[in-house]
Design an enzyme around this catalytic site. Structure first.
Site, PDB file in Angstrom:
ATOM      1  N   GLN A  17       0.863  -1.181   0.000  1.00  0.00           N
ATOM      2  CA  GLN A  17       0.000   0.000   0.000  1.00  0.00           C
ATOM      3  C   GLN A  17       0.892   1.221   0.000  1.00  0.00           C
ATOM      4  OE1 GLN A  17      -2.434   0.612   3.481  1.00  0.00           O
ATOM      5  NE2 GLN A  17      -4.015   1.700   2.341  1.00  0.00           N
ATOM      6  N   SER A  18       0.724   2.074  -1.019  1.00  0.00           N
ATOM      7  CA  SER A  18       1.617   3.238  -1.129  1.00  0.00           C
ATOM      8  C   SER A  18       1.274   4.311  -0.106  1.00  0.00           C
ATOM      9  CB  SER A  18       1.569   3.814  -2.542  1.00  0.00           C
ATOM     10  OG  SER A  18       0.243   4.118  -2.918  1.00  0.00           O
ATOM     11  N   VAL A  19      -0.014   4.643   0.017  1.00  0.00           N
ATOM     12  CA  VAL A  19      -0.455   5.644   0.998  1.00  0.00           C
ATOM     13  C   VAL A  19      -1.779   5.206   1.599  1.00  0.00           C
ATOM     14  CG1 VAL A  19       0.719   7.617  -0.050  1.00  0.00           C
ATOM     15  CG2 VAL A  19      -1.561   6.990  -0.834  1.00  0.00           C
TER      16      VAL A  19
ATOM     17  N   GLY B  36       3.781   2.032   2.315  1.00  0.00           N
ATOM     18  CA  GLY B  36       4.391   3.319   1.963  1.00  0.00           C
ATOM     19  C   GLY B  36       5.329   3.239   0.775  1.00  0.00           C
TER      20      GLY B  36
END
Length: 507
Positions: A11-13, A44
């Site tokens: 999950q990036s953000v 992240g």
């Protein structure tokens, strides 16, 4: 060795509309149905590349032969790059590892399954690049409207809430105590012999601390960044012309440069450092008030461009009359060319219209050295009629002068746009361009005549005769930029042919 399944989540953000890593793992656990597994998760991290710690740890386990399957919630959780995905799948096949996506059922053991997998990764990469483009477009759009785009608050300003077009943003407000220090720094550096080091030593000697640093100290880099920053300038038409000459993209009209607001300087993704290369950069008038008068800011900024460590603009490398000299027959700009002989190189002026279309019978070649010497002698002679002139900005500028200068600048812009079309113009378009440029040039001459008829003191406001005479006494020692700055204070335009030279003076 007993193998196990690997669950991978990314999950990036954290966003409301994105699935959490915990939810991804739950979906994957259902797919495994009670078998042995190990979780690898990167929070992240973007999927644009494989530079992710837990992903790399999973690949190491695969190379050790510990993993039988890799299970993900969705394809784009593991990769959004075609190249990275192809490399990963080749390695999976090498070590006999199956790949499972919970929401996209693929059988990687068949050609059709592998083809469908590759198609999905193409669309995953397209989605990522589309998102990047939208973010970049939104940033450029907001920045060019004067929105505050974050970053360190410049020395001399505070940040306060502000509205632009009904949308919330922030803008800079002058801090009076720090603004006095900013003015001091610019006025010192505008002097020819003052260096960054001289300013730092002066500030330390007189106990002027920098509250923005932990130790209250100053350094050369911080001073240099301040001097190059257009945030501080009270931007007027002189600043507009400076950036236009440097090849900068200007997003406000000349009439907006009224000598009050500062400027923002933005760079495109692939352009060079803002402080070094101004060509291709973007200048936007900011909503905050400037601190430093334009004539002082320009002196300091031009001095920066003369530094050997800073790239000089190409336009000013061949003649200090660039932008001033026009063909006496058609009004087009004279461009400079070089001719190499056995013992020396000759520079000469030629009409740009004649060179491009051969439709002007005017200037076919004026020897540049001789013509520059002629103009220099005319400038020296012209200054002899003035005993003293007012020091810079002691008088308030006549609004008529500003209005006329704006109109001349607008005409110049229109002529430049027409000249850009010459290369691809057919006969009909060329006739229109020639007719329109003739009309515009005649209109500009009317405005220049109006300027010359105004009160001498009004036109002399930004001049200092003693300073100009000192420059001319050391003319051969000056850089092109300093010479152009002197010319710009004295001359509006020069119309030349092989046999004549007509100078329109600013004073």
């Amino acid at each position: 060795m007993k193998k196990y399944d690997a669950i991978y989540g990314r999950q990036s953000v954290d966003r409301v509309d994105s699935i959490s890593i915990e939810s991804q793992i739950e979906y994957c656990q259902y797919e495994i149905r009670g078998g042995a597994y190990k979780v690898f998760q990167d929070k992240g991290y973007s999927g644009k590349n494989t530079d992710r710690p837990q992903f790399q740890a999973m690949m190491e386990a695969i190379r050790r032969g510990e993993i039988s399957r890799v299970v993900v919630y969705k394809l784009d959780r593991i990769s959004r790059s075609i190249l990275d995905f192809a490399t990963m799948m080749a390695e999976f096949q090498e070590y006999g590892v199956e790949f499972v996506s919970c929401t996209e059922k693929f059988d990687t053991s068949t050609p059709m399954g592998r083809a469908m997998l590759n198609i999905c990764i193409v669309f995953a990469q397209l989605e990522r690049e589309t998102i990047q483009m939208r973010v970049m477009d939104a940033y450029l759009s907001r920045s060019r409207k004067g929105f505050y785009m974050g970053g360190r608050i410049p020395y001399g300003y505070k940040l306060e809430p502000y509205l632009i077009d009904g949308k919330r943003t922030s803008h800079y407000v002058i801090d009076p105590a720090e603004a006095d220090v900013v003015k001091l720094i610019f006025s010192m550096y505008a002097e020819p012999q003052t260096s960054y080091g001289d300013i730092v030593r002066y500030l330390i000697e007189y106990g002027i601390e920098n509250a923005r640093t932990k130790d209250g100290g100053w350094d050369r880099c911080r001073i240099a960044d301040m001097v190059k920053n257009p945030i501080y300038v009270k931007a007027d038409l002189d600043v507009y012309r400076f950036y236009k000459d440097q090849g900068t993209v200007l997003h406000n009209s000349p009439e907006d440069y009224i000598g009050t607001n500062g400027c923002y300087l933005y760079s495109d993704k692939n352009s060079g450092r803002k402080s070094v290369h101004l060509e291709g950069q973007h200048v936007v008038l900011a909503p905050h008030e400037g601190i430093v008068p334009s004539h002082i800011w320009l002196k300091a900024r031009l001095k920066c461009l003369n530094n050997k460590q800073v790239a000089r603009p190409l336009k000013a490398s061949n003649t200090w009359l660039a932008g001033k000299i026009k063909c006496g027959k058609c009004g087009y700009a004279l461009t400079i060319r070089k001719c190499k002989l056995k013992t020396r190189t000759i520079r000469y002026f030629i009409c740009s219209r004649r060179m491009q279309t051969n439709r002007c019978e005017g200037v076919g070649g004026i020897e540049a050295d001789a013509f520059e010497n002629l103009v220099l002698s005319e400038m020296i002679e012209h200054l002899k009629q003035f005993e003293t002139l007012s020091s810079p900005h002691t008088l308030q500028e006549n609004p008529k002068i500003h209005d006329i200068n704006v109109k001349i600048e607008q005409i110049t812009e229109e002529i430049d746009k027409l000249l850009d079309k010459v290369a691809n113009a057919d006969g009909v378009l060329m006739d229109y361009i020639n007719k329109r440029i003739t009309e515009l040039d005649a209109q500009a001459n009317v405005y220049r005549q109006q300027l010359s008829e105004l009160s001498p003191l009004e036109n002399q406001e930004k001049c200092n005769v003693a300073e100009l005479r000192d420059y001319m006494q050391h003319w051969d020692e000056l850089s092109y930029d300093d010479k152009r700055a002197v010319v710009d204070q004295l001359i509006v335009t020069i119309k030349a042919t092989e046999n004549s030279c007509e100078i329109t003076w600013k004073i």
